[in-house]
Scaffold this motif. Structure first.
Motif, PDB file in Angstrom:
ATOM      1  N   ASP A   1       0.839  -1.208   0.000  1.00 33.39           N
ATOM      2  CA  ASP A   1       0.000   0.000   0.000  1.00 33.39           C
ATOM      3  C   ASP A   1       0.871   1.253   0.000  1.00 33.39           C
TER       4      ASP A   1
ATOM      5  N   HIS B   1       9.601  -1.118   7.470  1.00 34.92           N
ATOM      6  CA  HIS B   1       8.151  -1.286   7.645  1.00 34.92           C
ATOM      7  C   HIS B   1       7.877  -2.293   8.748  1.00 34.92           C
TER       8      HIS B   1
ATOM      9  N   ARG C   1      -3.080 -10.182   8.879  1.00 31.40           N
ATOM     10  CA  ARG C   1      -2.281 -11.399   8.929  1.00 31.40           C
ATOM     11  C   ARG C   1      -2.454 -12.038  10.301  1.00 31.40           C
TER      12      ARG C   1
ATOM     13  N   GLU D   1       3.041  -2.776  16.066  1.00 33.22           N
ATOM     14  CA  GLU D   1       2.379  -2.174  14.893  1.00 33.22           C
ATOM     15  C   GLU D   1       3.173  -0.958  14.443  1.00 33.22           C
TER      16      GLU D   1
END
Ligand code: ADQ
Length: 469
Positions: A21, A162, A295, A373
């Motif tokens: 994304d 990431h 996920r 996260e």
């Protein structure tokens, strides 16, 4: 300014998760700011490559493991995206119907070498090379140290982390695959007695970014073994929050939705989407619809949240829908929940882009009980679709979601990833749903929160400019 993003994933070409994304949106927003930003990625054998026609713009041979391997750089014949994408086609290694696999070391190393060999042939070198995650983690090292890429060592190389959980480790038996460099520099590749591409990137990139400020702080405490390195390199590390592509993620124009809506038609629009979803998945539409997309791995709390959902379902005051795939145990636990909860619970094990859009649109709440996260995009999509995020306050979730108990709060958050706390967060969601006026005003408000890439694309450009000589 000519920028190359180098990545294993790019939406809509190949997507496994949030990396796609970001790489599928950031170049577009950078181009809106006057840059020439493009993507270099592997040529996989997937729906995108089967559907489009390609032409070769460069052809050469790669020295790899004692062999000369032919490769091509391809482009689509017609423009498909809002930015240029260059595909590295190494048939035996990359032309597969998956992105990641057990032989990633060879595949992505060959990809990185082919990419740099191609760049080496340019008359006009790029101004910036921007690498994403460990699959491109050896590029900063090779640009700096490999003899044959010496002429590239003045190009600023940025690495964006990431997800620091995955580092691409491999053994010294594959050291010879990396184009030749001074042997005294081997230490730059090493972390804990193996070759660690993410560690090498942190050491050699000109700047290291990650996808939210809080995650950068957290990484200095715990980064799957790299925390000391990040602390050591902290003066070149910076957290830049991800944005979202508001053209792709727009409930008013989303081509995946049968019932489109905007802030004015929010109530009717969300209801129509909820009814459709509840019909498809046999769920009670009169109850708040709590969902999860992602996920099914430890990082996302997938070992714990099925138990919290089980407990919440015993109260019979919410419906729950889960979309995801991952660890077998989590999948089995989620499938098992179907047995005693017909009409209140369902799960779709697998990856389904269209369904994910329909869930963001039809849900009342989106759960993200993540242990880790880095940024999280799901909560940002949820906001845009008027779905209230229920998150564990960590990383990018902490940076983007304010609990309703706080001033101007609009989400629900919890501190720990435990059954008790996730369950409590679900019960708080049900309570909020039942306070209809507040609930409606919050979901109207969250649709106005702007997380488009405009701001962060500019932050990256400013960073690049600060590195230009
Ligand atoms: N089964 C399924 N079916 C359909 N769609 C699915 C799906 N499972 C996930 N998705 C989609 O994949 C994306 C997931 O993005 P995230 O950013 O939340 O997580 P991810 O951990 O992959 O990314 C990592 O990189 C990104 C980008 O930097 C960070 O935001 C994040 O914190 C970090 O962990 C979303 O677009 C979501 O809708």
């Amino acid at each position: 300014m000519k920028i190359f993003h180098i990545s294993a994933e790019c939406y809509p070409i190949a997507k496994v998760g949030g990396l796609a994304d970001v790489v599928g949106a950031l170049p577009k927003y950078q181009n809106n700011l006057g840059a020439t930003s493009s993507v270099i990625m592997p040529y996989y054998d997937n729906a995108f490559t089967q559907k489009n026609n390609f032409k070769s713009i460069y052809e050469s041979k790669l020295d790899f493991n004692g062999h000369k391997i032919g490769y091509n750089i391809l482009k689509t014949k017609a423009a498909v995206l809002d930015f240029e994408v260059y595909f590295v086609d190494i048939p035996n290694l990359l032309h597969k119907n998956y992105v990641y696999s057990a032989d990633d070391t060879d595949r992505f190393l060959a990809f990185q070498i082919a990419t740099l060999d191609w760049i080496l042939s340019f008359k006009d070198l790029p101004d910036i090379i921007h690498c994403h995650d460990h699959h491109t983690g050896l590029i900063p090292f090779m640009c700096q140290e490999s003899f044959k890429y010496k002429s590239l060592n003045t190009i600023p190389v940025i690495t964006t982390i990431h997800n620091a959980q995955y580092q691409g480790w491999f053994g010294y038996d594959k050291l010879h695959l990396i184009p030749e460099f001074e042997s005294t520099k081997t230490g730059l590749l090493d972390w804990d007695h193996c070759i660690n591409p993410l560690a090498a990137a942190i050491k050699c990139a000109w700047r290291v970014t990650t996808v939210s400020p809080s995650y950068m702080d957290e990484l200095k405490q715990e980064a799957n073994g790299l925390q000391d390195l990040l602390q050591h390199e902290s003066n070149k590390c910076i957290g830049i929050l991800n944005g979202i592509d508001t053209a792709v993620w727009n409930p008013e124009t989303d081509h995946y939705l049968d019932h489109k809506y905007n802030i004015k038609t929010l109530e009717a629009g969300k209801l129509a989407n909820k009814l459709a979803l509840c019909k498809t998945f046999n769920l009670d539409e009169s109850k708040p619809l709590i969902t999860f997309i992602g996920r099914l791995v430890h990082e996302k709390g997938a070992d714990v949240f099925p138990l919290a959902i089980k407990k919440a379902l015993e109260d019979e005051n919410c419906s729950v829908l889960v979309l995801g795939s991952g660890h077998d145990e989590a999948e089995q636990a989620l499938l098992q929940l179907k047995e005693n909860n017909t009409g209140l619970y369902n799960v779709f094990i697998g990856y389904d882009e269209k369904l994910s859009h329909n869930i963001y649109a039809g849900a009342d709440f989106l759960l993200m009980p993540s242990r880790v996260e880095p940024c999280g995009l799901n909560q940002l999509y949820a906001l845009r679709y008027g779905t209230i995020p229920v998150v564990r306050s960590i990383g990018g979730l902490k940076d983007t979601i304010v609990d309703i108990d706080k001033n101007e709060g609009f989400g629900i958050s919890h501190k720990e990833v435990t059954v008790a706390q996730i369950y409590k967060a679900i019960t708080r969601s049900v309570d909020l749903y039942n306070k209809t006026t507040i609930f409606k005003s919050i979901r109207k408000h969250i649709m106005t929160i702007d997380h488009s890439w405009d701001v962060s694309a500019k932050a990256y450009i400013n960073l690049y400019q600060s590195l230009k000589k």
